[in-house]
Every structure is written in C-alpha cells, then in structure tokens.
Design a protein around this motif. Structure first.
Motif, PDB file in Angstrom:
ATOM      1  N   THR A 145       0.829  -1.209   0.000  1.00  0.00           N
ATOM      2  CA  THR A 145       0.000   0.000   0.000  1.00  0.00           C
ATOM      3  C   THR A 145       0.863   1.257   0.000  1.00  0.00           C
ATOM      4  O   THR A 145       1.854   1.331   0.722  1.00  0.00           O
ATOM      5  CB  THR A 145      -0.889  -0.002   1.270  1.00  0.00           C
ATOM      6  OG1 THR A 145      -1.749  -1.140   1.198  1.00  0.00           O
ATOM      7  CG2 THR A 145      -1.724   1.255   1.389  1.00  0.00           C
ATOM      8  N   THR A 152      -6.689   4.435  -1.446  1.00  0.00           N
ATOM      9  CA  THR A 152      -6.537   2.991  -1.184  1.00  0.00           C
ATOM     10  C   THR A 152      -6.151   2.679   0.265  1.00  0.00           C
ATOM     11  O   THR A 152      -6.582   1.659   0.814  1.00  0.00           O
ATOM     12  CB  THR A 152      -5.462   2.354  -2.112  1.00  0.00           C
ATOM     13  OG1 THR A 152      -4.254   3.117  -2.006  1.00  0.00           O
ATOM     14  CG2 THR A 152      -5.925   2.285  -3.547  1.00  0.00           C
ATOM     15  N   CYS A 153      -5.352   3.544   0.902  1.00  0.00           N
ATOM     16  CA  CYS A 153      -4.778   3.125   2.191  1.00  0.00           C
ATOM     17  C   CYS A 153      -5.816   2.966   3.298  1.00  0.00           C
ATOM     18  O   CYS A 153      -5.554   2.298   4.290  1.00  0.00           O
ATOM     19  CB  CYS A 153      -3.638   4.053   2.624  1.00  0.00           C
ATOM     20  SG  CYS A 153      -4.174   5.641   3.297  1.00  0.00           S
ATOM     21  N   TYR A 207       3.463  -0.065  -5.893  1.00  0.00           N
ATOM     22  CA  TYR A 207       2.355  -0.050  -4.941  1.00  0.00           C
ATOM     23  C   TYR A 207       1.071  -0.365  -5.683  1.00  0.00           C
ATOM     24  O   TYR A 207       1.008  -0.226  -6.904  1.00  0.00           O
ATOM     25  CB  TYR A 207       2.237   1.344  -4.307  1.00  0.00           C
ATOM     26  CG  TYR A 207       3.351   1.670  -3.360  1.00  0.00           C
ATOM     27  CD1 TYR A 207       3.591   0.862  -2.253  1.00  0.00           C
ATOM     28  CD2 TYR A 207       4.149   2.787  -3.568  1.00  0.00           C
ATOM     29  CE1 TYR A 207       4.618   1.181  -1.371  1.00  0.00           C
ATOM     30  CE2 TYR A 207       5.169   3.101  -2.692  1.00  0.00           C
ATOM     31  CZ  TYR A 207       5.405   2.290  -1.596  1.00  0.00           C
ATOM     32  OH  TYR A 207       6.402   2.601  -0.729  1.00  0.00           O
TER      33      TYR A 207
END
Ligand code: UT7
Length: 320
Positions: A145, A152-153, A207
């Motif tokens: 990530t 996204t995180c 990532y």
C-alpha cells in the motif's frame, strides 16, 4: 463425492489501526471512511508476514477439524502478497506445520483467491484424487500500500483465514469462476520484474493502484450475477439460502448485492467494520467468525461469492 469444510481458523495481527489514526497521515476522516465503506478499523502486520499469518490460521483450522497435518494431501494458499516470489508460501506453511505428505502451492487470484482455491479442491475431490485439503487465504496488503494514497490506504487490512476440506458425500454443491483480463489495469500492483541488465532499468517497487469506481461497478453487477448462476444451475431456490458470505470490500457493495438478489440484510454477515478489506482472507475469516460463534449448522445452505483483481470473480453453493 464432493468437498466439505470440516474445520476453520483465522489469524489477525494485534496492531489495530483506527480511522482516526489514518486521518493523521492522509486527508481523510472517520465519517468519510465509515459512510463510504463501513470500515471502522483494520489490523496491520508489524513484524509478521503473509506466511506467518497463514501458518497460525492453518494450525487453528486443523485443530478445529481434528485433523493431523500429516493427513493433508494438498495445501493451497491463496495470496497476492506472498513473502517471496518463490518458494510458494504454501510450501512454507507445509514445512511449519509438518504436512509431510502434502503437495503445496499458491493460487494468485487476489480477493477471489480463497474461492478459487476452494473450488480447485472441489475439482480434485470430485475426481477422487485427494481426500484431505487445507485451503488458506492470506494477505498482507499493508506492505503493498502507498500510505500517502488516501483512495486505497483506508480500505485494506492484513489477515489470514483457513479451512480444512475433506472428501465426503455432502459439502460443496456447485461453483462458478470467471476472469476478465482486459479489465486487469483497474486494480493492479507491479512486481519487481520490470528491470534487468538487458534493458538497463532498475526493478520497480510498485504499490497497488485502483480505479475504485470501476471496481465498484463491476462488483455490484458480477456478485449477484454469479450468485444467481450457481443457484439456477443447481436448482436451489434462493430463499433456501441461510447466509451469503460475500467478499468484504465495502458494505455498500454487499447492500447492493442484497438488494439485487431481493434478500434481507440479516443473511449477509460482515466483518469489514473490524478488519477492512483483507483481500484473499475476507471470506475464510468471516467463515471462521461464523463457525466459532455457532452460527453455522450442519445442513445449512450458504453461498460464498467474491470478486477481485484480474478482474476475477467466483461463487460456490455449500451445504455446511
Ligand atoms: O477487493 C476489491 C478491491 N476494491 C474494491 O472493492 C473497491 C471498490 N470501490 C469502492 O469501494 C469505492 O469506489 C471507494 C470506497 C474506493 C471509493 O468510494 P466512492 O464513493 O466511489 O468515492 P469516489 O472515488 O467517487 O470519491 C469521492 C470523493 C473524491 O473527491 P471529489 O473528487 O468528489 O472532490 C475523492 O477524491 O472522495 C474523495 N476521497 C476521499 N475523501 C476522504 C477518496 N478517498 C478519500 C478518503 N477520504 N479516504
């Protein structure tokens, strides 16, 4: 002969990361995350990797099933975040638990991985090839990530879940699986295989990238479609289904599936509020939660369904 789940286990890291913790590192809020996803907190691995989590979940599943590691014929680990490119994480699990008689390998189908692994075991057992299997879904996406990417995180967590399956007369009734590689770029993570001596490029450490809205649109259509498909092809009326165990990515996706299937939300258990989206581990951890809480009774019909990078999707009708 079919494949029946006779034991489950799961493992989550101790470290809890709450939405408020993430609001300190990216521009987000508890309100945004909860209202858009249903996630309140997730577990993040500190020292442990995917194989360690897989081993711990596997040991619990074997104990729950009352099966010795030496009885296993096959170990399938569904992961898209293995600790090593090779050997397969499944081989590490084999070594750690002492499954000396098993063949072991990984399956890469992202969030659909556990379903794909379970359905693969079903094929082997239906064909009379193997009798006892260990199926694991484990992912440590926190290490893939970009912790500065708020899109996204906030979504993912780390976990592992496992099931022991045995060749029996009842169990998995019917299944479906699918892939659409053309849509692959909407959810991807580059591997370190992009550079070498000949092209002069330094291997990229990638990532994950996700076009969330594209994945959302795909999921709200595909999940109900594949649930309907397994039910229609097996001739089981939808009202006979006690639970729909769906991939835990976003409560809005689960709600949309329930609406499209015209089924009450009580039939759709969720654990994403506590764990976030744990990729290949969402379904087996949820199964384990339900099993340990005594919510699954012998003979219950359940449908397991999910979707993920690939893009991939799959479903299985299971008699518990
Ligand atoms: O396992 C399979 C993998 N993934 C999935 O299943 C994910 C499927 N997709 C989703 O669940 C949703 O699309 C998300 C939860 C990822 C995003 O929800 P959304 O309702 O589709 O939001 P959005 O992407 O349309 O973004 C809306 C707004 C944007 O701002 P503007 O352009 O309206 O000003 C984003 O920049 O929200 C912003 N945003 C955020 N704001 C606060 C995006 N992420 C965040 C964030 N906090 N973490």
């Amino acid at each position: 002969m079919t494949a029946r789940i006779i034991g489950t286990g799961s493992y989550v890291p101790e470290r809890i990361v709450k939405n408020e913790d993430l609001a300190k590192i990216v521009e987000t809020s508890d309100e945004w995350i909860v209202s858009r996803t249903g996630i309140h907190e997730r577990r993040v691995a500190v020292e442990e990797g995917t194989s360690h989590m897989a081993v711990e979940a596997a040991k619990k599943a074997l104990a729950d099933a009352g099966v010795g590691a030496e009885e296993l014929d096959i170990i399938l680990l569904a992961t898209s975040s293995p600790d090593y490119c090779f050997p397969a994480g499944a081989c590490e699990v084999q070594a750690e638990i002492g499954a000396v008689n098993a063949v072991a390998y990984d399956i890469s189908a992202a969030c659909s991985g556990f379903i794909f692994a379970m359905n693969t075991v079903y094929g082997f057992m239906k064909a009379g090839i193997y009798r006892t299997a260990l199926v694991i879904g484990a992912d440590c996406l926190s290490k893939l990530t970009d912790w500065s990417d708020r899109s996204t995180c906030v979504l993912f967590g780390d976990a592992a879940g496992a099931a022991v399956m045995r060749a029996e007369e009842t169990g998995l009734v019917h299944m479906t699986m699918g892939s659409d590689g053309v849509k692959g770029p909407v959810l991807s993570c580059v591997a370190r295989t992009t550079g070498n001596f000949a092209n002069g490029r330094i291997p990229e450490i990638g990532y994950m990238y996700m076009d969330g809205q594209e994945v959302f649109k795909f999921a709200v259509k595909k999940v109900p479609d594949c649930v309907r498909q397994v039910l229609e092809e097996s001739g089981v009326p939808i009202d006979e289904i006690r639970y729909f165990i769906l991939h835990q990515a976003n409560y809005r996706i689960v709600e949309a599936a329930a609406r499209r299937l015209k089924q009450p939300m009580e039939k759709f258990p969720m654990n994403m509020d506590r764990y976030g989206n744990t990729s290949g581990a969402t379904i087996p951890t949820l199964l384990d939660d339900m099993n340990r809480a005594g919510k699954l009774e012998r003979g219950d019909k359940i449908v397991i369904a999910g979707f993920g990078a690939g893009l991939t999707w799959g479903a299985a009708l299971v008699e518990w």
